[in-house]
Design an enzyme around this catalytic site. Structure first.
Site, PDB file in Angstrom:
ATOM      1  N   SER A  19       5.917  23.106  -5.806  1.00 42.73           N
ATOM      2  CA  SER A  19       6.121  23.278  -7.246  1.00 42.73           C
ATOM      3  C   SER A  19       5.552  22.085  -8.001  1.00 42.73           C
ATOM      4  O   SER A  19       5.531  20.956  -7.484  1.00 42.73           O
ATOM      5  CB  SER A  19       7.633  23.371  -7.496  1.00 42.73           C
TER       6      SER A  19
ATOM      7  N   TYR B 185      16.614  20.027  -6.276  1.00 36.33           N
ATOM      8  CA  TYR B 185      15.675  21.095  -5.921  1.00 36.33           C
ATOM      9  C   TYR B 185      14.262  20.527  -5.797  1.00 36.33           C
ATOM     10  O   TYR B 185      13.561  20.754  -4.815  1.00 36.33           O
ATOM     11  CB  TYR B 185      15.691  22.202  -6.995  1.00 36.33           C
TER      12      TYR B 185
ATOM     13  N   LYS C 118      11.415  19.973  -2.419  1.00 37.92           N
ATOM     14  CA  LYS C 118       9.990  20.338  -2.338  1.00 37.92           C
ATOM     15  C   LYS C 118       9.164  19.116  -1.923  1.00 37.92           C
ATOM     16  O   LYS C 118       8.276  19.219  -1.073  1.00 37.92           O
ATOM     17  CB  LYS C 118       9.492  20.873  -3.687  1.00 37.92           C
TER      18      LYS C 118
HETATM   19  P1  NAD Z   1      13.134  34.177  -5.045  1.00 39.62           P
HETATM   20  O1  NAD Z   1      14.521  33.656  -5.075  1.00 39.62           O
HETATM   21  O2  NAD Z   1      12.839  35.450  -5.748  1.00 39.62           O
HETATM   22  O3  NAD Z   1      12.627  34.310  -3.537  1.00 39.62           O
HETATM   23  C1  NAD Z   1      13.073  33.452  -2.509  1.00 39.62           C
HETATM   24  C2  NAD Z   1      13.587  34.331  -1.385  1.00 39.62           C
HETATM   25  O4  NAD Z   1      14.043  33.495  -0.313  1.00 39.62           O
HETATM   26  C3  NAD Z   1      14.754  35.217  -1.796  1.00 39.62           C
HETATM   27  O5  NAD Z   1      14.447  36.570  -1.486  1.00 39.62           O
HETATM   28  C4  NAD Z   1      15.938  34.707  -0.972  1.00 39.62           C
HETATM   29  O6  NAD Z   1      16.811  35.752  -0.616  1.00 39.62           O
HETATM   30  C5  NAD Z   1      15.236  34.072   0.222  1.00 39.62           C
HETATM   31  N1  NAD Z   1      15.961  32.978   0.893  1.00 39.62           N
HETATM   32  C6  NAD Z   1      16.525  31.880   0.333  1.00 39.62           C
HETATM   33  N2  NAD Z   1      17.071  31.109   1.283  1.00 39.62           N
HETATM   34  C7  NAD Z   1      16.842  31.715   2.475  1.00 39.62           C
HETATM   35  C8  NAD Z   1      17.163  31.408   3.821  1.00 39.62           C
HETATM   36  N3  NAD Z   1      17.855  30.311   4.143  1.00 39.62           N
HETATM   37  N4  NAD Z   1      16.764  32.267   4.790  1.00 39.62           N
HETATM   38  C9  NAD Z   1      16.069  33.388   4.491  1.00 39.62           C
HETATM   39  N5  NAD Z   1      15.748  33.742   3.234  1.00 39.62           N
HETATM   40  C10 NAD Z   1      16.129  32.912   2.238  1.00 39.62           C
HETATM   41  O7  NAD Z   1      12.200  33.001  -5.598  1.00 39.62           O
HETATM   42  P2  NAD Z   1      10.644  33.003  -5.963  1.00 39.62           P
HETATM   43  O8  NAD Z   1      10.542  32.784  -7.405  1.00 39.62           O
HETATM   44  O9  NAD Z   1       9.988  34.158  -5.336  1.00 39.62           O
HETATM   45  O10 NAD Z   1      10.204  31.658  -5.247  1.00 39.62           O
HETATM   46  C11 NAD Z   1       9.594  31.639  -3.985  1.00 39.62           C
HETATM   47  C12 NAD Z   1       9.298  30.197  -3.608  1.00 39.62           C
HETATM   48  O11 NAD Z   1       8.445  29.616  -4.602  1.00 39.62           O
HETATM   49  C13 NAD Z   1      10.540  29.324  -3.531  1.00 39.62           C
HETATM   50  O12 NAD Z   1      10.399  28.419  -2.458  1.00 39.62           O
HETATM   51  C14 NAD Z   1      10.509  28.567  -4.844  1.00 39.62           C
HETATM   52  O13 NAD Z   1      11.148  27.326  -4.764  1.00 39.62           O
HETATM   53  C15 NAD Z   1       9.009  28.408  -5.065  1.00 39.62           C
HETATM   54  N6  NAD Z   1       8.657  28.219  -6.485  1.00 39.62           N
HETATM   55  C16 NAD Z   1       9.056  29.147  -7.398  1.00 39.62           C
HETATM   56  C17 NAD Z   1       8.762  28.942  -8.755  1.00 39.62           C
HETATM   57  C18 NAD Z   1       9.203  29.935  -9.796  1.00 39.62           C
HETATM   58  O14 NAD Z   1       9.218  29.590 -10.969  1.00 39.62           O
HETATM   59  N7  NAD Z   1       9.567  31.172  -9.450  1.00 39.62           N
HETATM   60  C19 NAD Z   1       8.045  27.804  -9.149  1.00 39.62           C
HETATM   61  C20 NAD Z   1       7.631  26.900  -8.179  1.00 39.62           C
HETATM   62  C21 NAD Z   1       7.945  27.117  -6.843  1.00 39.62           C
HETATM   63  N1  UFG Z   2      13.636  27.735 -22.100  1.00 40.44           N
HETATM   64  C1  UFG Z   2      14.274  28.085 -23.276  1.00 40.44           C
HETATM   65  N2  UFG Z   2      15.286  29.001 -23.207  1.00 40.44           N
HETATM   66  C2  UFG Z   2      15.682  29.585 -22.038  1.00 40.44           C
HETATM   67  C3  UFG Z   2      15.022  29.229 -20.843  1.00 40.44           C
HETATM   68  C4  UFG Z   2      13.998  28.287 -20.908  1.00 40.44           C
HETATM   69  O1  UFG Z   2      13.963  27.569 -24.345  1.00 40.44           O
HETATM   70  O2  UFG Z   2      16.616  30.394 -22.061  1.00 40.44           O
HETATM   71  C5  UFG Z   2      12.537  26.765 -22.166  1.00 40.44           C
HETATM   72  C6  UFG Z   2      12.791  25.535 -21.335  1.00 40.44           C
HETATM   73  O3  UFG Z   2      13.509  24.586 -22.059  1.00 40.44           O
HETATM   74  C7  UFG Z   2      11.363  25.107 -21.024  1.00 40.44           C
HETATM   75  C8  UFG Z   2      10.566  26.413 -20.986  1.00 40.44           C
HETATM   76  O4  UFG Z   2      11.386  27.381 -21.623  1.00 40.44           O
HETATM   77  O5  UFG Z   2      10.889  24.347 -22.086  1.00 40.44           O
HETATM   78  C9  UFG Z   2      10.287  26.869 -19.586  1.00 40.44           C
HETATM   79  O6  UFG Z   2      11.498  26.863 -18.842  1.00 40.44           O
HETATM   80  P1  UFG Z   2      11.623  27.439 -17.392  1.00 40.44           P
HETATM   81  O7  UFG Z   2      13.033  27.198 -16.941  1.00 40.44           O
HETATM   82  O8  UFG Z   2      11.099  28.825 -17.344  1.00 40.44           O
HETATM   83  O9  UFG Z   2      10.581  26.563 -16.582  1.00 40.44           O
HETATM   84  P2  UFG Z   2      10.567  24.997 -16.278  1.00 40.44           P
HETATM   85  O10 UFG Z   2       9.190  24.557 -16.606  1.00 40.44           O
HETATM   86  O11 UFG Z   2      11.677  24.283 -16.865  1.00 40.44           O
HETATM   87  O12 UFG Z   2      10.842  25.039 -14.725  1.00 40.44           O
HETATM   88  C10 UFG Z   2       9.781  24.940 -13.869  1.00 40.44           C
HETATM   89  C11 UFG Z   2      10.041  25.696 -12.547  1.00 40.44           C
HETATM   90  C12 UFG Z   2      10.984  24.966 -11.661  1.00 40.44           C
HETATM   91  C13 UFG Z   2      10.705  23.494 -11.637  1.00 40.44           C
HETATM   92  C14 UFG Z   2      10.689  22.946 -13.028  1.00 40.44           C
HETATM   93  C15 UFG Z   2      10.557  21.433 -13.092  1.00 40.44           C
HETATM   94  O13 UFG Z   2      10.525  27.007 -12.775  1.00 40.44           O
HETATM   95  O14 UFG Z   2      10.854  25.493 -10.360  1.00 40.44           O
HETATM   96  O15 UFG Z   2       9.616  23.571 -13.690  1.00 40.44           O
HETATM   97  O16 UFG Z   2       9.390  21.002 -13.606  1.00 40.44           O
HETATM   98  F1  UFG Z   2      11.611  22.815 -10.901  1.00 40.44           F
END
Ligand code: NAD
Ligand code: UFG
Length: 333
Positions: free
Chosen positions: A124, A150, A154
């Protein structure tokens, strides 16, 4: 290639499964369903014609995980499984270290034992912590001033992967640092469907659009940005998933790190206006206090991925919003 997708019923993993199957790969999915639902497997089949084999296994259960590796001969692993709620990680840090770091160690142990030497890992942009420039490049120092447990999981996993690769010259790892994934497959069949309260902006916008939440809380409008609201780099999840396929296909020994983002920043207020335009309905919002730990602005410099992988985004934030509306329609029926 035969690929194990951990977290493959989740939001990003399910989109990666679709793109991998479409590109001709064989996919098996492992997930403990703590944040996703089993019916995603049928949706993947509806889109691709193939229902992936599924293991309802927790990565922390080393014995069950080993049985998965015994049963199949994977060439590669795409590792998405993990907990991802920033706020929750502050309240339950040990749960996050145990699940994300512990689970990854079990996975890497199995990969070593069964000589599976190709890995793509979901990292991330949060690993960059606080930087002087909002435009993040892969060369920047990471791991400093990270805002949550979190984020630290990572950064730690990235270090662990580096160490494993150091110990085995044949090991191939690609670390992908995602910016802000939004949207869903254009069929509207799979999408972001978190169990419980969402954490990110788009799922909140969606809940306001469906009337589940009356008004969007905009967290602060006094940041040092053009309209005072935070700026992020939103990337369509299908572009993100395609980046994984390319990274896996082009993997070579050693560790490669890429930003996957669009390179373009969009403010929260711009997101509200775009959603209103695309949906044809005003999205009610209210400016409230800042959320703890939010940075004013960051976005990817994605030029390394374009230069080395030939990958860049093809879809826009508007495309993602249109696809989100389609997902809402599909799920209303
Ligand atoms: P998600 O929660 O939809 O998917 C993650 C999946 O992992 C889920 O289906 C959950 O059931 C499964 N899981 C969690 N712990 C587990 C375990 N111990 N064993 C087996 N399965 C397990 O999340 P996502 O948005 O699809 O994210 C996927 C990956 O990308 C994650 O590692 C997340 O940290 C990373 N990531 C997501 C974002 C985002 O904004 N969505 C941003 C940066 C990084
Ligand atoms: N926001 C709102 N209202 C909401 C939700 C979010 O105003 O109800 C704003 C937040 O303050 C932020 C922007 O929308 O300014 C984006 O927020 P997100 O939570 O969607 O995304 P972030 O950039 O905060 O989070 C991302 C990733 C995380 C990571 C984090 C740290 O989703 O995995 O960046 O940089 F950890």
């Amino acid at each position: 290639m035969k690929i194990l997708i951990t977290g493959g019923t989740g939001y990003i993993g399910s989109h990666a499964a679709v793109e991998l199957i479409t590109a001709g790969h064989e996919v098996e999915i492992l997930d403990n369903l703590c944040n996703s639902k089993r019916d995603v497997l049928g949706k993947i089949e509806e889109i691709t014609g193939v229902e992936p084999k599924f293991y309802d296994v927790d990565l922390r259960d080393a014995e069950a995980l080993e049985r998965v590796f015994e049963e199949s001969d994977f060439e590669a692993v795409m590792h998405f499984a993990g907990l991802k709620a920033v706020g929750e990680s502050v309240e339950k840090p040990l749960e996050y270290y145990e699940n994300n770091v512990g689970g990854t160690i079990n996975l890497l142990e199995c990969m070593e034992a069964y000589a599976v030497k190709k890995l793509v890992f979901s990292s991330s942009a949060t690993v960059y912590g606080v930087q002087e420039s909002p435009e993040y490049t892969e060369e920047m120092v990471t791991g400093l001033k990270i805002s949550s447990p979190y984020g630290r999981t990572k950064a730690m996993i990235e270090e662990i992967i580096q160490d494993v690769a150091q110990s085995d010259p044949e090991f191939e790892a690609t670390i992908l640092r995602y910016f802000n994934p939004i949207g869903n497959h254009s069929s509207g069949l799979i999408g972001e469907d978190p169990n419980g309260t969402p954490n990110n902006l788009m799922p909140f916008i969606t809940k306001v659009a469906t009337g589940e939440i009356p008004v969007l809380a905009v967290f602060g409008n006094d940041f040092a940005t053009s309209d005072g609201t935070c700026i992020r780099d939103y990337i369509h999840v299908v572009d993100l998933a395609k980046g994984h396929v390319i990274a896996m296909e082009q993997s070579t020994p050693g560790v490669k790190i890429y930003n996957l983002g669009s390179g373009k920043g969009t403010s929260v207020m711009e997101m509200v206006k775009l959603f209103s335009r695309v949906s044809g309905k005003n999205l009610p919002y209210k400016v409230v206090e800042r959320r703890a730990g939010d940075l004013a602005e960051f976005y990817a410099n994605p030029s390394k991925a374009e230069r080395e992988l030939g990958w860049k985004v093809e879809l826009t934030v508007e495309d993602a919003m249109r696809d989100t509306l389609k997902y809402l329609q599909e799920n209303e029926q």
